[in-house]
Structure formats: C-alpha cells, structure tokens
Write an enzyme that holds these catalytic residues in place. Structure first.
Site, PDB file in Angstrom:
ATOM      1  N   HIS A  29      -8.156  -4.715  -0.776  1.00 27.41           N
ATOM      2  CA  HIS A  29      -6.896  -4.015  -0.531  1.00 27.41           C
ATOM      3  C   HIS A  29      -5.936  -4.837   0.320  1.00 27.41           C
ATOM      4  CE1 HIS A  29      -4.521  -0.318  -0.459  1.00 27.41           C
ATOM      5  NE2 HIS A  29      -4.350  -0.465   0.848  1.00 27.41           N
TER       6      HIS A  29
ATOM      7  N   ASP B 182     -10.392  -3.662  -4.793  1.00 32.08           N
ATOM      8  CA  ASP B 182      -9.755  -2.776  -3.814  1.00 32.08           C
ATOM      9  C   ASP B 182     -10.650  -1.559  -3.575  1.00 32.08           C
ATOM     10  OD1 ASP B 182      -8.099  -1.061  -2.368  1.00 32.08           O
ATOM     11  OD2 ASP B 182      -6.325  -1.514  -3.555  1.00 32.08           O
TER      12      ASP B 182
ATOM     13  N   SER C  19       0.829  -1.196   0.000  1.00 29.13           N
ATOM     14  CA  SER C  19       0.000   0.000   0.000  1.00 29.13           C
ATOM     15  C   SER C  19       0.879   1.268   0.000  1.00 29.13           C
ATOM     16  CB  SER C  19      -0.963  -0.029   1.199  1.00 29.13           C
ATOM     17  OG  SER C  19      -1.929   0.984   1.115  1.00 29.13           O
TER      18      SER C  19
END
Length: 333
Positions: free
Chosen positions: A292, A262, A149
């Site tokens: 995600h 996501d 991320s």
C-alpha cells in the site's frame, strides 16, 4: 458433583491457557513489529518545513482550506499541483517537497483535522477545495491533483465538482466512496457536498470471517489486514453501484499507481477499474510485489501495508520517475 467440578476446573485451565497464549502472541508481535503506539501529530504545524532546497514554504488558512504552499525560487512553467495525504490526515508534505524541488509550485493540504476543519475523516465537506481555489486565485485555472490512498479517493470525487482538475496522479486509489472513519462510532459517508452525504460503502456490511480475523489480529497485536474487509464490503453492500465514483466529468489525463500486494485495500483492482473507466486517458502502473505504501515498511501503526521492504522502496523510486515524466508530458506548458 465431582464431574461438575472437573468440568469447571477444565474450563478454568482452558481460559488460563488461552489468556497466556494471547499474551505470548502479543509479546511476540510487539517484539517483531516494534509498535509502540506513538504516532506523530500531523496537525502540529511546527513539524513541517518552512524552506526546502530551492524554495520556501508558506502556511495558509482560508475558509475550510488549510495547508502549505511550496514556492520554488525558479519555478517551471507548469500548472500548479494540489497534494493530499491519506487517512492519517497529513498534507503529504514529503511528496510536495519532492515535486517542488523539481520546480513545481505545490499546495499540500489537510482535508480534516486542522483548526478550521472537521475533526475526523467523517462527513468532510468537499467545499473546502473551493476555498483553496479562492485563496490561491486558481478558480478557472487548470491544476494537477495528486492524492494517496484516501486522498486519492478524495481526488477522484472532486473531479465531479471542480472542472479546474486537469490531471490526476492517484496512488493506491479507490473507485468507490467508503464510509468515514470516526472514533466516536458515528457511521456516515466520508464526504458531503452542499450539506448532503455522498453514497458510500458501509464497512460493517462485510464478511463475518474477515471481521473475526480483524478482531483476532487486534487482540494479539498482529498488524491488521483490512483488504478482505474492503473487498467483501463492496460485494455485500446493496448500494455498491451508487457508491462507485463517477469518472464521467473528468476528461484530463490520469496516472494511476498501485501495489499488487496491497494489504490495506484492493488498490490494484480499483486502479484498474478507474483505468478502464477513463480509457485512453489513463496510464495504469501496478507494482506486483509492492504494498500500500511505497516507503519500505510492510506494516505501519498496527496495520499491514503489504509488499516487501525491497519491493516497496523500488516501487517508490520507479513511481517518482513516472510522476515526473507524466508531469513533463501533461502539466508543463
């Protein structure tokens, strides 16, 4: 006069109904999602392991570098791996431990929030990575970098400043530099180098409808979906091309992994963008039904992550296998 009174009474009733509806939705969402507001303090060093199956862990602090060195008793003949977590600020020690249990020497690092670092994910000086290389005596040595991320965004940015990064493994990555996250409202870039902010996407320049839906979700304690905000900000910022992360300095191999559902940001789209930029040097893997995070939960800490629990868990298992195969092919001497 009677008409005015009736109008005022109607407004009062309407307000009462709206307030009651909000509280009802807040109660429902609290029961459904189970958010209690408590989050683990990722900067509490006592929560991290000192040993793992097949090795030991040493905490290190040098300059602005801070993290944990996972040392296998019987290490592979492979380049070391640097690991970053995401915007929660953790050093991603679970991933580091998984890799170390498979024989890899791993450095799991904070990039903000530690005692010797900036407090927030805002104007983070990239030079901390040079301090890490100095501490580990890895200057001029090939290493693999794994980021998740926001840590994946960081990893790609670092390739423009540190030639030591030979391989990349990026989970739900970003092809852009986005603004920092400051609870004090200090709007700035996430990253700096040599004291200068890097160009960034300003999330306040996003679609008003997306902003309104975000505020509504906050009000009723519904997990917030940020993806639409990130997508519209890329479209609406005038400097989107300047904020696009340059991949021209990286000539190694990259494994790019993302979920097609996501809900945090457009990680699948940006993984494909990075893959197109890197061409034959990139392997792009999109798990269409995953979100995600490849951990199971579809929502975490009041934020919608996406996917289904089953798809997220399966993506985690499959991506673990892919990572080990990638490392065997590209990082083992």
């Amino acid at each position: 006069m009677k008409i005015v009174i009736r109008i005022l009474l109607s407004l009062v009733v309407l307000i009462i109904v709206l307030v009651a509806a909000v509280f009802a939705m807040r109660f429902y969402n609290t029961q459904k999602w189970g958010f209690d507001g408590d989050m683990e303090d990722v900067n509490d060093l006592s929560i991290y392991p000192e040993v793992f199956e097949g090795g030991t862990v040493e905490h290190f602090e040098h300059g602005a570098a801070n993290g944990f060195h996972f040392i296998p008793d019987d290490p592979n003949d492979a380049e070391p791996i640097a690991v970053f977590g995401g915007s929660e600020g953790s050093p991603n020690t679970d991933t580091a431990e998984f890799l170390a249990e498979n024989g890899y020497e791993v450095y799991a690092m904070f990039f903000f929030g530690a005692d010797n670092q900036v407090d927030e994910l805002n104007r983070v000086p990239l030079e901390f990575f040079g301090d890490f290389l100095e501490y580990a005596d890895l200057a001029g040595t090939d290493i693999t970098l794994l980021g998740a991320s926001k840590g994946a965004e960081l990893g790609l940015v670092l390739t423009n400043y540190y030639d030591e990064i030979n391989n990349l493994i990026l989970y739900t990555p970003s092809s852009y530099i986005f603004m920092g996250l400051s609870f004090e409202g200090d709007m700035a870039s996430s990253w700096t180098y040599d004291g200068e902010e890097l160009p960034y996407i300003d999330l306040s320049q996003s679609d008003f409808g997306a902003f309104a839906r975000t505020m509504f979700d906050f009000a009723v304690l519904n997990p917030v979906k940020y993806r639409e905000t990130y997508e519209s900000a890329v479209e609406m910022n005038d400097n989107s091309e300047a904020a696009r992360i340059d991949t021209g300095s990286f000539d190694g191999q990259a494994l790019l992994i993302a979920g097609g559902d996501d809900a945090m940001w457009q990680g699948d789209v940006m993984a494909k963008q990075i893959g197109e930029d890197l061409g034959d040097n990139a392997q792009v893997e999109i798990f269409e039904d995953a979100g995600h995070l490849f951990l199971g939960p579809t929502a975490l800490a009041g934020m919608m992550m996406g996917g289904t629990e089953e798809a997220n868990v399966q993506a985690g298992e499959d991506s673990d296998r892919m990572v080990l195969e990638f490392l065997e092919e590209n990082a083992v001497n």
